[in-house]
Design an enzyme around this catalytic site. Structure first.
Site, mmCIF file in Angstrom:
data_model
loop_
_atom_site.group_PDB
_atom_site.id
_atom_site.type_symbol
_atom_site.label_atom_id
_atom_site.label_comp_id
_atom_site.label_asym_id
_atom_site.label_seq_id
_atom_site.Cartn_x
_atom_site.Cartn_y
_atom_site.Cartn_z
ATOM 1 N N HIS A 262 -9.287 -9.953 3.596
ATOM 2 C CA HIS A 262 -10.551 -9.055 3.530
ATOM 3 C C HIS A 262 -11.472 -9.453 4.688
ATOM 4 C CE1 HIS A 262 -13.474 -6.781 1.547
ATOM 5 N NE2 HIS A 262 -13.970 -7.575 0.589
ATOM 6 N N HIS A 301 -5.717 -0.700 6.794
ATOM 7 C CA HIS A 301 -6.607 -0.850 5.857
ATOM 8 C C HIS A 301 -6.028 -0.043 4.541
ATOM 9 C CE1 HIS A 301 -10.515 -0.064 3.766
ATOM 10 N NE2 HIS A 301 -11.032 -1.016 4.551
ATOM 11 N N ASP A 357 -12.684 -5.298 11.673
ATOM 12 C CA ASP A 357 -12.634 -6.627 12.109
ATOM 13 C C ASP A 357 -11.833 -6.819 13.418
ATOM 14 O OD1 ASP A 357 -13.735 -7.822 9.952
ATOM 15 O OD2 ASP A 357 -11.816 -7.497 8.532
HETATM 16 N N1 ACO Z 1 0.306 -5.676 10.542
HETATM 17 C C1 ACO Z 1 1.709 -4.965 10.543
HETATM 18 N N2 ACO Z 1 2.099 -4.470 9.732
HETATM 19 C C2 ACO Z 1 1.252 -3.876 8.514
HETATM 20 C C3 ACO Z 1 -0.038 -4.485 8.765
HETATM 21 C C4 ACO Z 1 -0.625 -5.108 9.889
HETATM 22 N N3 ACO Z 1 -1.798 -5.396 9.819
HETATM 23 N N4 ACO Z 1 -0.838 -3.922 7.536
HETATM 24 C C5 ACO Z 1 0.165 -3.276 7.027
HETATM 25 N N5 ACO Z 1 1.491 -3.280 7.514
HETATM 26 C C6 ACO Z 1 2.737 -2.733 7.012
HETATM 27 C C7 ACO Z 1 3.232 -3.403 5.775
HETATM 28 O O1 ACO Z 1 4.092 -4.416 6.266
HETATM 29 C C8 ACO Z 1 3.643 -2.178 5.068
HETATM 30 O O2 ACO Z 1 5.017 -1.850 5.709
HETATM 31 P P1 ACO Z 1 6.436 -1.399 4.910
HETATM 32 O O3 ACO Z 1 5.937 -0.197 4.311
HETATM 33 O O4 ACO Z 1 7.378 -1.242 5.852
HETATM 34 O O5 ACO Z 1 6.630 -2.620 3.949
HETATM 35 C C9 ACO Z 1 2.935 -1.057 5.288
HETATM 36 O O6 ACO Z 1 2.222 -1.471 6.488
HETATM 37 C C10 ACO Z 1 1.784 -0.770 4.147
HETATM 38 O O7 ACO Z 1 1.331 -2.137 4.013
HETATM 39 P P2 ACO Z 1 0.497 -2.421 2.613
HETATM 40 O O8 ACO Z 1 0.610 -3.889 2.619
HETATM 41 O O9 ACO Z 1 1.228 -2.015 1.478
HETATM 42 O O10 ACO Z 1 -0.969 -2.176 2.960
HETATM 43 P P3 ACO Z 1 -2.175 -2.576 1.801
HETATM 44 O O11 ACO Z 1 -3.055 -1.215 1.768
HETATM 45 O O12 ACO Z 1 -1.647 -3.230 0.611
HETATM 46 O O13 ACO Z 1 -2.953 -3.564 2.776
HETATM 47 C C11 ACO Z 1 -4.226 -4.865 4.333
HETATM 48 C C12 ACO Z 1 -4.057 -3.311 3.612
HETATM 49 C C13 ACO Z 1 -4.416 -5.800 3.480
HETATM 50 C C14 ACO Z 1 -5.932 -4.454 4.920
HETATM 51 C C15 ACO Z 1 -3.120 -4.692 5.368
HETATM 52 O O14 ACO Z 1 -3.371 -3.727 6.117
HETATM 53 C C16 ACO Z 1 -3.320 -6.138 5.937
HETATM 54 O O15 ACO Z 1 -2.758 -7.049 5.676
HETATM 55 N N6 ACO Z 1 -3.986 -6.017 7.456
HETATM 56 C C17 ACO Z 1 -4.183 -7.329 8.300
HETATM 57 C C18 ACO Z 1 -5.631 -7.892 7.770
HETATM 58 C C19 ACO Z 1 -6.930 -7.175 7.973
HETATM 59 O O16 ACO Z 1 -7.038 -6.984 8.876
HETATM 60 N N7 ACO Z 1 -7.508 -7.270 6.666
HETATM 61 C C20 ACO Z 1 -8.967 -6.568 6.942
HETATM 62 C C21 ACO Z 1 -9.149 -5.228 6.285
HETATM 63 S S1 ACO Z 1 -10.671 -4.574 6.486
HETATM 64 C C22 ACO Z 1 -11.616 -5.556 5.649
HETATM 65 O O17 ACO Z 1 -11.395 -5.972 4.486
HETATM 66 C C23 ACO Z 1 -12.984 -5.510 6.041
#
Ligand code: ACO
Length: 422
Positions: A262, A301, A357
């Protein structure tokens, strides 16, 4: 075509028709048909936990609006304090309202000396500033016991003003403590972002805040002020629904924000770019992410399946800041990472774009903030959003948040004394 859905319980043949209202269906109507059968949605991905009139987010189309006003227009023309007013009151203030609001906030920026000297200075010398920030928000509740009267709108308003006003003071205090620097008191002659930067950086008497940096700080504050039902805001609403005071609820919200998935992601982005180290290493790093070895921090996201509109504004702001501070050397790595990812089918197919971010940490670092302060910088303005949702929740008179579970553990069994266990 009726705006409704029909659900049939195939065990009994009973059906219920539920109207679709404002894009949602009432779970209570379903529940009446299915007593004891719960809607399984562990991370609330398909659940609207509330109705809200504060912030509109359309993740497919990359739209973010506070009370109907597009974030792009606010970032260009407004200020953080005006946005905070808007979030809380539903309308932009007229001149008299804006002056009164600014006066109120400005005159509540001081924190109790005991809080700073005894509580905050009691932390270990290397305490993470976000840990200090979370705890100090909670500690404020001990200073304002009347805050428990959450049913009184005037009492609520008083705490809202206090928290918005004190957040930057607490944040600066966390930083000064971590550096062993004397605390700088708030200066009522300065505007909100200038006052914050002054409390952060002033040493001696010859320091002046650069207006370009103050404006950049204010733009970042505006962009982070609210984002509807995210993890931290949901924590605020869940805890607030128990009628806890706003300081305790805000501490819970800040704790939610702290996590690296987050608000903690801005810190992780700079660590990641530093680890990548050079332009040439970007392709290898992306290959690792595609194999599932790591995530690209600042990418993806839950709600945005398009470019986060805040990320665009942060990127533009970064260039303005770098004209004053000099370019952050990590920028080229970030640009290459973004360009490579946006053209790679792994990221395209999963609709992964830079989020707020991705570039904000580069600005904070160029301005001189240590990495540990980044999430605190996010939290300062998010206080306004948390409180707007808390106030809305109490006006809606919602029941206490209490989800159900699908129990998957052991069936009933008898206790075995220790001597008889294998
Ligand atoms: N890098 C690489 N792959 C990713 C990323 C990433 N940053 N984010 C998601 N994916 C992939 C996952 O591995 C998954 O792949 P799969 O379908 O082959 O298994 C697919 O994309 C979907 O990912 P989920 O985890 O289901 O997405 P979710 O909606 O649960 O997660 C989150 C969202 C937590 C923001 C995620 O994208 C992440 O961890 N990002 C990096 C951390 C980040 O930048 N957080 C800030 C968010 S903005 C905020 O809170 C202010």
């Amino acid at each position: 075509m009726p705006e409704s859905i029909t659900i049939t319980d195939n065990r009994t043949g009973n059906s219920v028709e539920v109207p679709i209202v404002d894009g949602g269906v009432d779970a209570n109507a379903w529940s009446k048909l299915l007593p004891g059968v719960w809607f399984f949605d562990p991370s609330f991905g398909a659940t609207a936990s509330t109705s809200s009139a504060i912030t509109e987010l359309d993740g497919d189309n990359g739209i973010l609006r506070y009370r109907g006003y597009p974030i792009e227009q606010l970032a260009e023309h407004s200020t953080y304090l005006e946005c905070a007013y808007l979030l809380h009151h539903g309308e932009l203030p007229n001149k008299a309202q804006a002056d009164a609001w600014e006066y109120d906030i400005t005159h509540h920026t001081f924190i109790h000396e005991q809080l700073r000297k005894r509580f905050m200075e009691g932390f270990h010398y290397d305490a993470h500033p976000m840990g200090m920030f979370v705890s100090t928000l909670g500690a404020l509740s001990t200073l304002y016991p009347e805050a428990k009267e959450i049913e009184d709108p005037a009492v609520r308003k008083q705490q809202i003003v206090r928290l918005i006003a004190k957040a930057p003071t607490i944040a600066a205090c966390c930083y000064r403590f971590s550096q062993g620097l004397p605390f700088v008191y708030p200066d009522n002659a300065l505007d909100f972002p200038t006052n914050f930067l002054n409390m952060m950086w002033r040493i001696g008497s010859d320091y002046e805040v650069d207006p370009v940096l103050a404006r950049a700080m204010d733009v970042l504050f505006m962009l982070h002020a609210d984002h509807e039902q995210n993890c931290g805001t949901t924590a605020m609403r869940v805890v607030g629904s128990s009628h806890a005071d706003p300081y305790s609820s805000a501490a819970a919200a800040a704790a939610g924000l702290y996590g690296p998935r987050h608000g903690g992601a801005n810190e992780q982005v700079v660590r990641m770019l530093t680890e990548i180290g050079s332009y040439d290493q970007v392709d290898d790093f992306i290959a690792g992410a595609k194999k599932g070895e790591r995530r690209i921090m600042g990418f993806g996201h839950r709600v945005y399946k398009n470019y986060d509109p805040r990320a665009k504004i942060v990127k533009e702001t970064a260039y303005k800041v770098f004209e004053i501070t000099g370019k952050n050397p990590l920028l080229d790595i970030a640009l290459k990472l973004e360009e490579t990812a946006l053209n790679d089918e792994y990221f395209v197919n999963r609709r992964l774009y830079p989020n707020v971010d991705f570039y904000s940490g580069l600005i904070y670092q160029a301005m001189g903030f240590p990495i540990e302060m980044f999430t605190v910088l996010f939290a300062i303005p998010r206080v306004a959003g948390w409180l707007a949702h808390w106030n809305e929740l109490l006006e809606q008179d919602q029941r206490i948040s209490r989800p159900r579970q699908i129990y998957t553990g052991e069936a009933r069994r008898d206790y075995v004394p220790l001597t008889q266990r294998g």
